[in-house]
Design an enzyme around this catalytic site. Sequence first.
Site, mmCIF file in Angstrom:
data_model
loop_
_atom_site.group_PDB
_atom_site.id
_atom_site.type_symbol
_atom_site.label_atom_id
_atom_site.label_comp_id
_atom_site.label_asym_id
_atom_site.label_seq_id
_atom_site.Cartn_x
_atom_site.Cartn_y
_atom_site.Cartn_z
ATOM 1 N N LYS A 1 0.835 -1.213 0.000
ATOM 2 C CA LYS A 1 0.000 0.000 0.000
ATOM 3 C C LYS A 1 0.862 1.252 0.000
ATOM 4 C CE LYS A 1 -2.424 -2.650 -0.579
ATOM 5 N NZ LYS A 1 -2.483 -4.125 -0.569
ATOM 6 N N GLY B 1 -4.379 -11.821 -10.541
ATOM 7 C CA GLY B 1 -5.140 -11.792 -9.288
ATOM 8 C C GLY B 1 -4.845 -10.497 -8.557
ATOM 9 N N GLU C 1 -2.672 -14.374 -17.608
ATOM 10 C CA GLU C 1 -3.628 -14.992 -16.691
ATOM 11 C C GLU C 1 -4.120 -16.302 -17.314
ATOM 12 O OE1 GLU C 1 -5.130 -14.667 -13.549
ATOM 13 O OE2 GLU C 1 -6.167 -16.464 -14.250
ATOM 14 N N VAL D 1 1.676 -20.092 -19.153
ATOM 15 C CA VAL D 1 3.143 -20.019 -19.244
ATOM 16 C C VAL D 1 3.713 -21.435 -19.296
ATOM 17 C CG1 VAL D 1 5.247 -19.226 -18.092
ATOM 18 C CG2 VAL D 1 3.161 -17.878 -17.944
ATOM 19 N N HIS E 1 -22.838 15.666 2.123
ATOM 20 C CA HIS E 1 -22.603 16.138 0.763
ATOM 21 C C HIS E 1 -21.481 17.175 0.770
ATOM 22 C CE1 HIS E 1 -23.358 17.513 -3.320
ATOM 23 N NE2 HIS E 1 -23.303 18.759 -2.852
HETATM 24 P P1 FAD Z 1 1.136 -14.107 8.245
HETATM 25 O O1 FAD Z 1 0.956 -12.660 8.165
HETATM 26 O O2 FAD Z 1 1.680 -14.811 7.050
HETATM 27 O O3 FAD Z 1 2.059 -14.383 9.505
HETATM 28 C C1 FAD Z 1 2.487 -15.660 9.846
HETATM 29 C C2 FAD Z 1 3.728 -15.543 10.706
HETATM 30 O O4 FAD Z 1 4.013 -16.829 11.255
HETATM 31 C C3 FAD Z 1 4.986 -15.131 9.948
HETATM 32 O O5 FAD Z 1 5.598 -14.063 10.603
HETATM 33 C C4 FAD Z 1 5.871 -16.382 9.972
HETATM 34 O O6 FAD Z 1 7.255 -16.093 10.032
HETATM 35 C C5 FAD Z 1 5.409 -17.046 11.240
HETATM 36 N N1 FAD Z 1 5.626 -18.494 11.276
HETATM 37 C C6 FAD Z 1 5.323 -19.403 10.314
HETATM 38 N N2 FAD Z 1 5.608 -20.640 10.741
HETATM 39 C C7 FAD Z 1 6.103 -20.524 12.000
HETATM 40 C C8 FAD Z 1 6.568 -21.451 12.968
HETATM 41 N N3 FAD Z 1 6.572 -22.755 12.735
HETATM 42 N N4 FAD Z 1 7.032 -20.966 14.142
HETATM 43 C C9 FAD Z 1 7.050 -19.622 14.401
HETATM 44 N N5 FAD Z 1 6.603 -18.709 13.522
HETATM 45 C C10 FAD Z 1 6.130 -19.156 12.344
HETATM 46 N N6 FAD Z 1 -4.436 -8.722 3.013
HETATM 47 C C11 FAD Z 1 -5.318 -7.726 3.259
HETATM 48 O O7 FAD Z 1 -6.281 -7.926 4.007
HETATM 49 N N7 FAD Z 1 -5.162 -6.486 2.686
HETATM 50 C C12 FAD Z 1 -4.132 -6.211 1.850
HETATM 51 O O8 FAD Z 1 -4.028 -5.102 1.362
HETATM 52 C C13 FAD Z 1 -3.196 -7.242 1.579
HETATM 53 N N8 FAD Z 1 -2.143 -7.014 0.774
HETATM 54 C C14 FAD Z 1 -1.230 -8.004 0.568
HETATM 55 C C15 FAD Z 1 -0.166 -7.742 -0.294
HETATM 56 C C16 FAD Z 1 0.782 -8.719 -0.545
HETATM 57 C C17 FAD Z 1 1.936 -8.416 -1.469
HETATM 58 C C18 FAD Z 1 0.662 -9.985 0.092
HETATM 59 C C19 FAD Z 1 1.695 -11.045 -0.133
HETATM 60 C C20 FAD Z 1 -0.395 -10.257 0.934
HETATM 61 C C21 FAD Z 1 -1.358 -9.277 1.169
HETATM 62 N N9 FAD Z 1 -2.465 -9.503 1.988
HETATM 63 C C22 FAD Z 1 -3.380 -8.510 2.202
HETATM 64 C C23 FAD Z 1 -2.671 -10.799 2.648
HETATM 65 C C24 FAD Z 1 -2.235 -10.718 4.127
HETATM 66 O O9 FAD Z 1 -0.880 -10.337 4.181
HETATM 67 C C25 FAD Z 1 -2.435 -12.069 4.802
HETATM 68 O O10 FAD Z 1 -3.774 -12.485 4.626
HETATM 69 C C26 FAD Z 1 -2.135 -11.966 6.282
HETATM 70 O O11 FAD Z 1 -0.805 -11.555 6.506
HETATM 71 C C27 FAD Z 1 -2.364 -13.313 6.970
HETATM 72 O O12 FAD Z 1 -2.089 -13.186 8.319
HETATM 73 P P2 FAD Z 1 -1.617 -14.430 9.210
HETATM 74 O O13 FAD Z 1 -1.453 -13.893 10.582
HETATM 75 O O14 FAD Z 1 -2.537 -15.557 8.996
HETATM 76 O O15 FAD Z 1 -0.221 -14.875 8.600
HETATM 77 P P1 NAD Z 2 -4.910 -14.697 -6.388
HETATM 78 O O1 NAD Z 2 -5.533 -15.989 -6.082
HETATM 79 O O2 NAD Z 2 -5.610 -13.441 -6.066
HETATM 80 O O3 NAD Z 2 -4.581 -14.627 -7.948
HETATM 81 C C1 NAD Z 2 -3.788 -15.565 -8.599
HETATM 82 C C2 NAD Z 2 -4.128 -15.520 -10.081
HETATM 83 O O4 NAD Z 2 -3.160 -16.282 -10.767
HETATM 84 C C3 NAD Z 2 -5.491 -16.122 -10.385
HETATM 85 O O5 NAD Z 2 -6.208 -15.259 -11.224
HETATM 86 C C4 NAD Z 2 -5.142 -17.428 -11.095
HETATM 87 O O6 NAD Z 2 -6.084 -17.815 -12.057
HETATM 88 C C5 NAD Z 2 -3.818 -17.079 -11.735
HETATM 89 N N1 NAD Z 2 -2.957 -18.231 -12.011
HETATM 90 C C6 NAD Z 2 -2.763 -19.331 -11.231
HETATM 91 N N2 NAD Z 2 -1.850 -20.150 -11.810
HETATM 92 C C7 NAD Z 2 -1.452 -19.530 -12.965
HETATM 93 C C8 NAD Z 2 -0.526 -19.868 -13.991
HETATM 94 N N3 NAD Z 2 0.192 -20.989 -13.944
HETATM 95 N N4 NAD Z 2 -0.383 -19.009 -15.034
HETATM 96 C C9 NAD Z 2 -1.110 -17.849 -15.074
HETATM 97 N N5 NAD Z 2 -2.005 -17.490 -14.129
HETATM 98 C C10 NAD Z 2 -2.164 -18.314 -13.089
HETATM 99 O O7 NAD Z 2 -3.468 -14.756 -5.706
HETATM 100 P P2 NAD Z 2 -2.361 -13.646 -5.500
HETATM 101 O O8 NAD Z 2 -2.612 -12.471 -6.364
HETATM 102 O O9 NAD Z 2 -1.070 -14.360 -5.592
HETATM 103 O O10 NAD Z 2 -2.608 -13.237 -4.002
HETATM 104 C C11 NAD Z 2 -2.571 -14.230 -2.964
HETATM 105 C C12 NAD Z 2 -3.501 -13.882 -1.861
HETATM 106 O O11 NAD Z 2 -3.011 -12.781 -1.122
HETATM 107 C C13 NAD Z 2 -4.870 -13.484 -2.372
HETATM 108 O O12 NAD Z 2 -5.714 -14.600 -2.352
HETATM 109 C C14 NAD Z 2 -5.341 -12.462 -1.407
HETATM 110 O O13 NAD Z 2 -6.211 -13.059 -0.492
HETATM 111 C C15 NAD Z 2 -4.093 -11.990 -0.687
HETATM 112 N N6 NAD Z 2 -3.874 -10.574 -1.048
HETATM 113 C C16 NAD Z 2 -4.819 -9.665 -0.704
HETATM 114 C C17 NAD Z 2 -4.668 -8.355 -1.061
HETATM 115 C C18 NAD Z 2 -5.737 -7.376 -0.712
HETATM 116 O O14 NAD Z 2 -6.565 -7.683 0.122
HETATM 117 N N7 NAD Z 2 -5.756 -6.190 -1.307
HETATM 118 C C19 NAD Z 2 -3.550 -7.945 -1.768
HETATM 119 C C20 NAD Z 2 -2.608 -8.900 -2.103
HETATM 120 C C21 NAD Z 2 -2.774 -10.217 -1.731
#
Ligand code: FAD
Ligand code: NAD
Length: 480
Positions: free
Chosen positions: A58, A190, A211, A245, A452
């Site tokens: 973000k 995605g 995609e 791909v 508004h």
């Molecule tokens: P995580 O945040 O993955 O945390 C898990 C933690 O557990 C990690 O720190 C890891 O090191 C630790 N861990 C794992 N295994 C062990 C172990 N055995 N012992 C000790 N520690 C361990 N979601 C949104 O709602 N809004 C967004 O805008 C958004 N943007 C995203 C953008 C990106 C690029 C990505 C990759 C994800 C995004 N997400 C977003 C998804 C969001 O980050 C996850 O849904 C969220 O972090 C999940 O929370 P969690 O606590 O389940 O796990």
């Molecule tokens: P996603 O599931 O949103 O999208 C993955 C996309 O890749 C899908 O459209 C799928 O059809 C496509 N795909 C899968 N295999 C493929 C292949 N071999 N070749 C081409 N396309 C392929 O997953 P993501 O974008 O990796 O994000 C992972 C998760 O992280 C999401 O499910 C979301 O919940 C979370 N996330 C959330 C936010 C947010 O809330 N704004 C932002 C980032 C990530």
Amino acid sequence: MADKYDIIVIGSGPGGYVAAIRAAQLGMKVACVEGWLDEKDQQVLGGTCLNVGCIPSKALLEISHKYEEAKHGFEHQGLIAGNLDVDVPKMMAHKNGIVKNLTGGIAGLFKANGVKSITGWGTVLSKKQVSVKDKDDKETIYEAENIIIATGSRPIEIPPAKLDNDRIVDSTGALEFDEVPKRLGVIGAGIIGLELGSVWNRLGSEVTVLEAQDKFLPTVDQTIAKDGLKHFTKQGLEIKLKARVTHTEVKRNLVYVTYEDADGKEQQFKCDRLIVSVGRTPNSEKLFSSDSGVNLDERGFVFVDDDCLTSVPGIYAIGDVVRGPMLAHKASEEGIAVADRIAGEKTEVNYDCIPNVIYTHPELAWVGQTEEELKAEGEPYKVGTFSMAANGRAMAANATEGLVKVIAHEKTDRILGVHIVSHQASEMIAQAVIAMEFGASAEDLALTCFAHPTLSESLHEAAMNVDGKAIHKANRRKKK
Ligand code: FAD
Ligand code: NAD
């Protein structure tokens, strides 16, 4: 004798750290185990969300939007930006500063609320014991009355596009580029592909997104998915659907991507960097000893019931490692609910009211059911829409793209879903979530007074239009 806790939380992401704080606030003795270390071997709290997910993405989306607006939107509004440029290292330093601030904040909150932070990788043993191994593999055993597993997820890797963490990267690598790639490839249209594709597109990359599916955002309401696709394409994201791909190769700092197009023909393009964003997989391997009694489902998610309870009484799992959307706020809600439940309170997560947002520009945000789902279920419904182009505040903000769509039950008028494409849709959707949490009808929203001029007035108008009563639209009825 092993240290004993009321609750041991494994993982400090938005699921784990929130659960730990709530449980400690309720008076329990709580420890949170986290194995992530930085380059100085210091523990990293906050999980994916704070470190390599929601927050850094973000930050880059906000910065790149400002740049894009100044570059292409200012002139039209009578603003002269002069020689605008991007300093990528400075931009990254700013983003890293935000991350550091927030992750440091969790350490402070743990201290203030009495959560013991344990560094190392946790494994759940039998009899609710937790083994924690530090970086030198030194093992300590802890005991707990209850365990909350919150180990999150990691990016899925695909064989035709092996990561080299330089030219071919996952979302983490895409948050760390040291310069704007001239040409950027993205696999997967995605949420991550669209958000990070947008960041680099705004900063000047030519972006091609491949995609595999033949529909754009197939699980999203198709009215807003189609509208979103129109805007993203106009912005320069080249999104190729039904593109599979088959091979990638890095030669002289360029990635050659081979794919099968929608007609089954082999195609190739080259790019400077390639992001692989094809979904995420739960962190559940090596998490349980063979006699722990905790079951996984066939996709590796920890199997839980509606209360996040695993197959072992006293062991719960929350967030990305269990079923449901992989969203930070869903993880946190589950964390709070489980902590409260352990403390003896009756709680419930309303999975029907979890908002989703794609933070592009315009943003896509929704809650509840899509029109396609309702059609498939044979549920009678009615729809009200309102275009952002007719909203005065959107005009003032130079952001008139998009629309609001409210879906209500045909007979009861209860709101079943709200779907928005708009500037700041992420803020607007909260109003729809509140309305749905309170079981509101479209008429309830229609009879509510909205300030508004606000973007939210479009939600008001869309709700009024469920019964053909939007004011800023041609809605004249025949006299009865
Ligand atoms: P995580 O945040 O993955 O945390 C898990 C933690 O557990 C990690 O720190 C890891 O090191 C630790 N861990 C794992 N295994 C062990 C172990 N055995 N012992 C000790 N520690 C361990 N979601 C949104 O709602 N809004 C967004 O805008 C958004 N943007 C995203 C953008 C990106 C690029 C990505 C990759 C994800 C995004 N997400 C977003 C998804 C969001 O980050 C996850 O849904 C969220 O972090 C999940 O929370 P969690 O606590 O389940 O796990
Ligand atoms: P996603 O599931 O949103 O999208 C993955 C996309 O890749 C899908 O459209 C799928 O059809 C496509 N795909 C899968 N295999 C493929 C292949 N071999 N070749 C081409 N396309 C392929 O997953 P993501 O974008 O990796 O994000 C992972 C998760 O992280 C999401 O499910 C979301 O919940 C979370 N996330 C959330 C936010 C947010 O809330 N704004 C932002 C980032 C990530």
